[in-house]
Design an enzyme around this catalytic site. Structure first.
Site, PDB file in Angstrom:
ATOM      1  N   LYS A 162      36.282   8.086 -11.565  1.00 24.45           N
ATOM      2  CA  LYS A 162      35.083   8.028 -12.157  1.00 24.45           C
ATOM      3  C   LYS A 162      35.072   7.152 -13.345  1.00 24.45           C
ATOM      4  O   LYS A 162      35.678   7.301 -14.168  1.00 24.45           O
ATOM      5  CB  LYS A 162      34.378   9.204 -12.333  1.00 24.45           C
ATOM      6  CG  LYS A 162      32.802   9.126 -12.949  1.00 24.45           C
ATOM      7  CD  LYS A 162      32.529   9.965 -13.962  1.00 24.45           C
ATOM      8  CE  LYS A 162      33.134   9.611 -15.506  1.00 24.45           C
ATOM      9  NZ  LYS A 162      32.609  10.282 -16.513  1.00 24.45           N
ATOM     10  N   GLY A 171       4.018   0.848   2.242  1.00 25.91           N
ATOM     11  CA  GLY A 171       5.103   1.185   1.825  1.00 25.91           C
ATOM     12  C   GLY A 171       5.719   2.214   2.662  1.00 25.91           C
ATOM     13  O   GLY A 171       7.054   2.673   2.378  1.00 25.91           O
ATOM     14  N   LEU A 178       0.933  -1.321   0.002  1.00 30.43           N
ATOM     15  CA  LEU A 178      -0.114   0.001  -0.087  1.00 30.43           C
ATOM     16  C   LEU A 178       0.832   1.237  -0.108  1.00 30.43           C
ATOM     17  O   LEU A 178       1.728   1.530   0.774  1.00 30.43           O
ATOM     18  CB  LEU A 178      -0.790  -0.087   1.200  1.00 30.43           C
ATOM     19  CG  LEU A 178      -1.834  -1.157   1.253  1.00 30.43           C
ATOM     20  CD1 LEU A 178      -2.957  -0.924   2.528  1.00 30.43           C
ATOM     21  CD2 LEU A 178      -2.660  -1.558   0.236  1.00 30.43           C
ATOM     22  N   ARG A 212       2.030  15.105   6.654  1.00 27.85           N
ATOM     23  CA  ARG A 212       2.632  15.396   7.815  1.00 27.85           C
ATOM     24  C   ARG A 212       4.445  15.440   7.291  1.00 27.85           C
ATOM     25  O   ARG A 212       5.031  15.977   7.985  1.00 27.85           O
ATOM     26  CB  ARG A 212       2.819  14.584   9.025  1.00 27.85           C
ATOM     27  CG  ARG A 212       1.436  14.554   9.693  1.00 27.85           C
ATOM     28  CD  ARG A 212       1.108  13.854  10.832  1.00 27.85           C
ATOM     29  NE  ARG A 212       2.145  13.436  11.612  1.00 27.85           N
ATOM     30  CZ  ARG A 212       2.279  12.304  12.613  1.00 27.85           C
ATOM     31  NH1 ARG A 212       1.532  11.323  12.438  1.00 27.85           N
ATOM     32  NH2 ARG A 212       3.180  12.326  13.408  1.00 27.85           N
TER      33      ARG A 212
HETATM   34  C1  UD1 Z   1      -3.029   1.532  10.110  1.00 23.35           C
HETATM   35  C2  UD1 Z   1      -4.027   0.287  10.664  1.00 23.35           C
HETATM   36  C3  UD1 Z   1      -3.870   0.382  12.175  1.00 23.35           C
HETATM   37  C4  UD1 Z   1      -2.318   0.037  12.316  1.00 23.35           C
HETATM   38  C5  UD1 Z   1      -1.464   1.024  11.648  1.00 23.35           C
HETATM   39  C6  UD1 Z   1      -0.188   0.561  11.789  1.00 23.35           C
HETATM   40  C7  UD1 Z   1      -6.236   0.294   9.435  1.00 23.35           C
HETATM   41  C8  UD1 Z   1      -7.490   0.782   9.327  1.00 23.35           C
HETATM   42  N1  UD1 Z   1      -5.574   0.580  10.468  1.00 23.35           N
HETATM   43  O1  UD1 Z   1      -3.886   2.756  10.698  1.00 23.35           O
HETATM   44  O2  UD1 Z   1      -4.542  -0.670  12.705  1.00 23.35           O
HETATM   45  O3  UD1 Z   1      -2.196  -0.060  13.762  1.00 23.35           O
HETATM   46  O4  UD1 Z   1      -1.935   1.341  10.381  1.00 23.35           O
HETATM   47  O5  UD1 Z   1       0.578   1.651  11.345  1.00 23.35           O
HETATM   48  O6  UD1 Z   1      -5.548  -0.324   8.658  1.00 23.35           O
HETATM   49  N2  UD1 Z   1      -3.168   3.743   2.424  1.00 23.35           N
HETATM   50  C9  UD1 Z   1      -3.596   3.667   1.197  1.00 23.35           C
HETATM   51  N3  UD1 Z   1      -4.823   3.619   0.691  1.00 23.35           N
HETATM   52  C10 UD1 Z   1      -5.602   4.345   1.857  1.00 23.35           C
HETATM   53  C11 UD1 Z   1      -5.322   4.416   2.969  1.00 23.35           C
HETATM   54  C12 UD1 Z   1      -4.051   4.003   3.177  1.00 23.35           C
HETATM   55  O7  UD1 Z   1      -2.755   3.285   0.154  1.00 23.35           O
HETATM   56  O8  UD1 Z   1      -6.886   4.477   1.341  1.00 23.35           O
HETATM   57  C13 UD1 Z   1      -1.965   3.368   2.985  1.00 23.35           C
HETATM   58  C14 UD1 Z   1      -1.027   4.275   3.325  1.00 23.35           C
HETATM   59  O9  UD1 Z   1      -0.447   5.280   2.391  1.00 23.35           O
HETATM   60  C15 UD1 Z   1      -0.315   3.913   4.606  1.00 23.35           C
HETATM   61  C16 UD1 Z   1      -0.973   2.585   4.946  1.00 23.35           C
HETATM   62  O10 UD1 Z   1      -1.871   2.431   3.819  1.00 23.35           O
HETATM   63  O11 UD1 Z   1       1.073   3.406   3.746  1.00 23.35           O
HETATM   64  C17 UD1 Z   1      -1.505   2.927   6.112  1.00 23.35           C
HETATM   65  O12 UD1 Z   1      -2.486   3.810   6.074  1.00 23.35           O
HETATM   66  P1  UD1 Z   1      -2.598   4.819   7.290  1.00 23.35           P
HETATM   67  O13 UD1 Z   1      -3.622   5.895   6.903  1.00 23.35           O
HETATM   68  O14 UD1 Z   1      -1.154   5.414   7.809  1.00 23.35           O
HETATM   69  O15 UD1 Z   1      -3.462   3.669   8.473  1.00 23.35           O
HETATM   70  P2  UD1 Z   1      -3.356   4.134  10.013  1.00 23.35           P
HETATM   71  O16 UD1 Z   1      -4.539   5.293  10.365  1.00 23.35           O
HETATM   72  O17 UD1 Z   1      -1.889   4.327  10.523  1.00 23.35           O
END
Ligand code: UD1
Ligand code: CA
Length: 450
Positions: free
Chosen positions: A333, A104, A8, A15
């Site tokens: 180089k 990711g 993902l 931030r």
């Molecule tokens: C998520 C988990 C949480 C966990 C935490 C660990 C869920 C609902 N929650 O929360 O349980 O403790 O990670 O760090 O899964 N992303 C996408 N598309 C989206 C949403 C997210 O690609 O629509 C990717 C983000 O870029 C990121 C990852 O998924 O790499 C996690 O997403 P983020 O929004 O950071 O989740 P958290 O709220 O941190």
């Protein structure tokens, strides 16, 4: 067993305060996405799917540069982690094995940990990677009953009892591919964030009579990067790990904390790395070499017994054979130095080949660039290049030849010949004394006038 990776990488990373997509910020010279890809790649997956969204073009370019076979799918609206994984379904249609979901922006998950998850998969339908958090903060909480994971509750949706749990969700999940997508289809968004939570698949699986469990790992492995300060922490963590791994492998340091590794640096046992050495990507160093203080190396290969630095710079394409010496304030180089060649002081060697046991004198330069194109310099074996020789490429110097100091070499030098490409010296007897006398008298005259 056949494995698919789903990584993902669609999030914006607000931030980070950066126009660059979060997953492309580098740790040890590689985008954090590449770190996640490498951890998964060690499982030899038959498919890798990257879910991109924010900055998808740049993310796609970085991912395919690292792995041309990676498939990129687009999540144009970020509706949650379940929605993100769902975008990978068409790319994995008919996949008969297991899928592992990685983030990711979580670059440090160890391959060995993923292997433990796959092992746990032999007894459970869904396996989640958890960790005991020192500060559980806003992580999703894993609700365990014995070995069984009953559900995951997101912080926002948790009551005080659930928030008191310190066993947290890392985000990494393994399940049979078909099961994963079946479960995801049932996920809704009726929760505090209005998002499709991947974490909901656990409660759905349990309700369907499937089994779920959690495998625990060290919290450091699950470190996620959300801000510049976390990125700096991640870099520090990577460096600490790389240094201690190198020492375990027999690399010698005087001050390990002052040495910086790239994600792919390889150093053989018995090699000594002095203080303040920086490795950019693409460096391999064999056994028993010596990298002296304040040197910078990138995209190069150093064979055993070679000595580099202090204050040397090896740029991409520098290839040092056994027992080569590259000394202080020398830049190399795209050049191959054969066994025992020496370039010890204040020189630039670019686009060149230097034969075995050749000595390049102080301040010599291969003038490789004419302002438009780069040209090659070929120097044979056992050649003596006099100090401050300018080798204007394209040019060749044959075996056992010599150049006089200060020569500008614009034509090929035959083997065994001595080339002198400088103005002949004339001595004028007594002229120095005469000149001094004239100058002193001039000075006196001026002092009188003022
Ligand atoms: C998520 C988990 C949480 C966990 C935490 C660990 C869920 C609902 N929650 O929360 O349980 O403790 O990670 O760090 O899964 N992303 C996408 N598309 C989206 C949403 C997210 O690609 O629509 C990717 C983000 O870029 C990121 C990852 O998924 O790499 C996690 O997403 P983020 O929004 O950071 O989740 P958290 O709220 O941190
Ligand atoms: Ca996060």
């Amino acid at each position: 067993m056949s494995i698919a990776l789903i990584i993902l990488a669609a999030g914006k990373g607000t931030r980070m305060k950066s126009d660059m997509p979060k997953v492309l910020h580098p740790i040890a010279g590689a985008p954090m996405l590449v770190h996640a890809m490498r951890a998964g790649a060690a499982l030899t997956p038959d498919r890798t799917v990257i879910v991109a969204g924010h900055g998808a073009e740049a993310v796609s370019a970085a991912a395919t540069e690292h792995d041309p076979d990676a498939a990129i799918v687009l999540q144009s609206e970020q509706l949650g982690t379940a929605h993100a994984v769902a975008q990978a379904a068409p790319a994995l249609a008919g996949h008969a094995g297991d899928s592992i979901v990685l983030y990711g922006d979580t670059p440090f998950v160890q391959t060995e940990t993923l292997e433990r998850m796959l092992k746990a998969r032999q007894n459970h339908d869904v396996v989640v990677l958890g960790f005991a958090a020192a500060d559980p903060g806003r992580y999703g909480r894993l609700v365990m009953q014995g070995d069984t994971l009953e559900r995951i509750v997101e912080y926002k949706d948790a009551d005080a009892d659930i928030r008191a749990i310190d066993f947290c969700n890392s985000g990494v999940i393994a399940a049979k591919t078909s099961v994963l997508f079946d479960l995801i289809e049932a996920v809704g968004n009726d929760n505090a964030s209005g998002e499709y939570y991947l974490t909901d698949i656990i409660a759905i699986a349990r309700a369907r009579g499937l089994s779920a469990t959690a495998v625990a790992c060290d919290e450091a492995e699950t470190l996620g990067v959300n801000s510049r300060s976390e990125l700096a922490q991640a870099e520090a963590l990577f460096q600490a790990r790389a240094r201690s791994e190198a020492m375990e492998n027999g690399v010698i340091f005087y001050a390990p904390d002052s040495v910086y590794f790239a994600y792919d640096t390889m150093v053989g046992p018995g090699t000594l790395i002095e203080q303040n050495v920086v490795f950019a990507p693409g460096v391999t160093i064999e056994n028993d070499a010596h990298i002296r203080a304040f040197s910078h190396l990138e995209g190069c290969h150093v064979a055993s017994g070679a000595v580099v630095g202090p204050y040397a710079r090896l740029r991409p394409g520098a290839e040092l054979a056994e027992n080569v010496k590259v000394g202080n304030f020398v830049e190399i180089k795209n050049a191959v130095l054969d066994e025992g060649a020496k370039v010890n002081h204040l020189s630039y060697i670019g686009d060149a080949h230097i034969g075995a046991a050749t000595n390049v004198g102080a301040g010599s330069v291969t003038c490789n660039y004419d302002g438009v194109m780069k040209h090659h310099t070929e120097i044979g074996a056992r050649v003596f290049i006099g100090s401050n020789t300018m080798l204007v490429a394209p040019v060749a110097v044959g075996d056992d030849a010599m150049t006089g100091s200060g020569s500008v070499i614009t034509r090929d030098v035959p083997a065994g010949a001595m080339a002198l490409g400088r103005a002949p010296q004339i001595n004028k007897s007594g002229l120095a004394l005469k000149l001094l006398d004239i100058l002193k008298r001039k000075k006196k005259k001026r002092e009188k006038e003022t």
